[in-house]
Design an enzyme around this catalytic site. Structure first.
Site, PDB file in Angstrom:
ATOM      1  N   TYR A 161       0.831  -1.198   0.000  1.00  0.00           N
ATOM      2  CA  TYR A 161       0.000   0.000   0.000  1.00  0.00           C
ATOM      3  C   TYR A 161       0.875   1.261   0.000  1.00  0.00           C
ATOM      4  CZ  TYR A 161      -3.907   3.033   1.457  1.00  0.00           C
ATOM      5  OH  TYR A 161      -4.874   4.006   1.535  1.00  0.00           O
ATOM      6  N   GLN A 225      -0.515   4.903  20.970  1.00  0.00           N
ATOM      7  CA  GLN A 225      -0.334   5.394  19.595  1.00  0.00           C
ATOM      8  C   GLN A 225      -1.475   6.353  19.265  1.00  0.00           C
ATOM      9  OE1 GLN A 225      -1.394   2.381  20.461  1.00  0.00           O
ATOM     10  NE2 GLN A 225      -2.435   1.260  18.849  1.00  0.00           N
ATOM     11  N   THR A 226      -1.195   7.329  18.404  1.00  0.00           N
ATOM     12  CA  THR A 226      -2.232   8.327  18.104  1.00  0.00           C
ATOM     13  C   THR A 226      -2.683   8.254  16.646  1.00  0.00           C
ATOM     14  OG1 THR A 226      -0.712  10.073  17.383  1.00  0.00           O
ATOM     15  CG2 THR A 226      -1.185   9.926  19.760  1.00  0.00           C
TER      16      THR A 226
HETATM   17  N1  UDP Z   1      -6.543  -0.451  16.448  1.00  0.00           N
HETATM   18  C1  UDP Z   1      -6.880  -0.965  17.711  1.00  0.00           C
HETATM   19  N2  UDP Z   1      -7.902  -1.867  17.794  1.00  0.00           N
HETATM   20  C2  UDP Z   1      -8.603  -2.292  16.701  1.00  0.00           C
HETATM   21  C3  UDP Z   1      -8.263  -1.760  15.431  1.00  0.00           C
HETATM   22  C4  UDP Z   1      -7.217  -0.851  15.347  1.00  0.00           C
HETATM   23  O1  UDP Z   1      -6.275  -0.604  18.722  1.00  0.00           O
HETATM   24  O2  UDP Z   1      -9.514  -3.130  16.874  1.00  0.00           O
HETATM   25  C5  UDP Z   1      -5.452   0.547  16.365  1.00  0.00           C
HETATM   26  C6  UDP Z   1      -4.331   0.157  15.389  1.00  0.00           C
HETATM   27  O3  UDP Z   1      -3.331  -0.590  16.030  1.00  0.00           O
HETATM   28  C7  UDP Z   1      -3.815   1.518  14.978  1.00  0.00           C
HETATM   29  C8  UDP Z   1      -5.042   2.426  15.051  1.00  0.00           C
HETATM   30  O4  UDP Z   1      -5.984   1.744  15.866  1.00  0.00           O
HETATM   31  O5  UDP Z   1      -2.835   1.984  15.886  1.00  0.00           O
HETATM   32  C9  UDP Z   1      -5.666   2.715  13.703  1.00  0.00           C
HETATM   33  O6  UDP Z   1      -5.822   1.517  13.012  1.00  0.00           O
HETATM   34  P1  UDP Z   1      -6.644   1.408  11.651  1.00  0.00           P
HETATM   35  O7  UDP Z   1      -6.634  -0.025  11.238  1.00  0.00           O
HETATM   36  O8  UDP Z   1      -7.973   2.058  11.798  1.00  0.00           O
HETATM   37  O9  UDP Z   1      -5.859   2.262  10.555  1.00  0.00           O
HETATM   38  P2  UDP Z   1      -4.361   2.782  10.305  1.00  0.00           P
HETATM   39  O10 UDP Z   1      -4.373   4.191  10.816  1.00  0.00           O
HETATM   40  O11 UDP Z   1      -3.372   1.928  11.089  1.00  0.00           O
HETATM   41  O12 UDP Z   1      -4.176   2.679   8.847  1.00  0.00           O
END
Ligand code: UDP
Length: 328
Positions: A161, A225-226
């Protein structure tokens, strides 16, 4: 969707192509473009999009959906068509989605982008490509400005990606510089709202679903993480303003700088749903960026765009949609 758009976006009706039209962003965008009076040809393979996302557009004579996998090439109606505007949004866009469809992700962001740039050249159309904050990888600069080159693992579990989106940006600049194609590049940050797919693991919908069903909310890692979350209406308004802006061809961040930790987000969603779910911790996926927040100075200055819907309001609207859809 009724968006408040400046006069520059109220153009005479145009012939518009939207790839990924049945996806989350593509369906909201198609709806807004039809509302503006344009004739929209949508293309979608439905691997991560859904027919129901465009069901309210189907009866409209200004919208048609071609079901086609663009990684196999452009369908004849598109390759031989005439368009004034081309929007390239087709791609799996969640970590779950692009890891499941790795070859397709690579091809639609790389090969399809080149095919659409050539189509734009032939049609003398303006083309908008959907890039991503993933181009910044796990960023060493915070917040991320468009001038930051990023910190990406080129062979990691997000590389199909991240790297294909970086190629998409490079290809778009090449066709602009060498062939004079009229291009726009957006870098999209985390966006949420109705129609995000329920089972592709994206954080907002994952937590809403778990809270509605009274299941534990799965915070990955320690939750420090943010992410910075933009409500979909603000994002789509930014897209259309960028497409109809004065010529500007380098990437533009469109996102909401309102940054939140994943743990705080879980707490907020649990409270807004009124759920008693517990919060549990699960392993962090590979190459998960530590922090992500757009610097939107450029969008503010160039487009006079900034987000208007705060997180609480956006989450309420989103929860409302999924309460109805999921009905425990
Ligand atoms: N995340 C989480 N629990 C979940 C799904 C995602 O803690 O059930 C966390 C994931 O590890 C990341 C953030 O939420 O740090 C955003 O994840 P997402 O898959 O929405 O998208 P990304 O920003 O990583 O592309």
């Amino acid at each position: 969707m009724k968006l408040e758009l400046p006069a520059s976006c109220h153009t005479p009706p145009m012939r518009v192509l939207v790839t990924g039209a049945a996806g989350f962003l593509g369906s909201h965008l198609s709806e807004a473009l039809v509302e503006l009076g344009h004739h929209v040809t949508g293309v979608d393979s439905l691997i991560t999009g859904a027919r129901e996302n465009v069901q309210n557009l189907k009866p409209n004579s200004r919208f048609r959906l071609i079901e086609h996998d663009l990684s196999l090439g452009l369908p004849p109606e598109v390759a031989e068509g005439q368009f004034d505007r081309i929007w390239h949004l087709a791609s799996p866009a969640s970590p779950v989605g692009y890891v499941k469809h790795q070859v397709i992700t690579l091809k639609v962001n790389a090969l399809t982008t080149v095919a659409l740039l050539e189509l734009a050249e032939r049609c003398k159309a303006r083309i908008f490509v959907a890039s991503t904050s993933e181009c910044y990888g796990d960023p060493k600069e915070h917040p991320q400005r468009e001038t930051y080159w990023g910190h990406v693992n080129p062979v990691g579990m997000r590389s199909m990606y991240d790297e294909s989106k970086r190629f998409m940006e490079a290809a778009t600049m090449v066709y602009h510089r060498q062939r004079g194609v009229d291009t726009r590049i957006v870098r999209i940050f985390n966006t949420y709202g109705p129609r995000l797919a329920v089972d592709d693991g994206r954080v907002v919908v994952a937590f809403i679903k778990q809270a509605i069903y009274g299941e534990p909310l799965t915070v990955q890692g320690d939750g420090s993480q943010t992410r910075s979350l933009c409500y979909v209406d603000d994002e789509i308004r930014g897209f259309i303003m960028l497409m109809e802006s004065q010529p500007y061809h380098l990437p533009v961040n469109i996102g909401n700088p309102d940054e939140v930790t994943v743990l705080q987000l879980a707490r907020e969603i649990r409270e807004l749903v009124g759920s008693k779910s517990e919060i549990i911790h699960t392993p962090l996926p590979p190459d998960d960026p530590r922090q992500r927040c757009p610097d939107i100075t450029l969008a503010k200055n160039l487009l006079q765009w900034s987000p208007t819907i705060n997180r609480r309001e956006g989450l309420k609207r989103t929860i409302e949609f999924y309460r109805h859809k999921l009905k425990p």
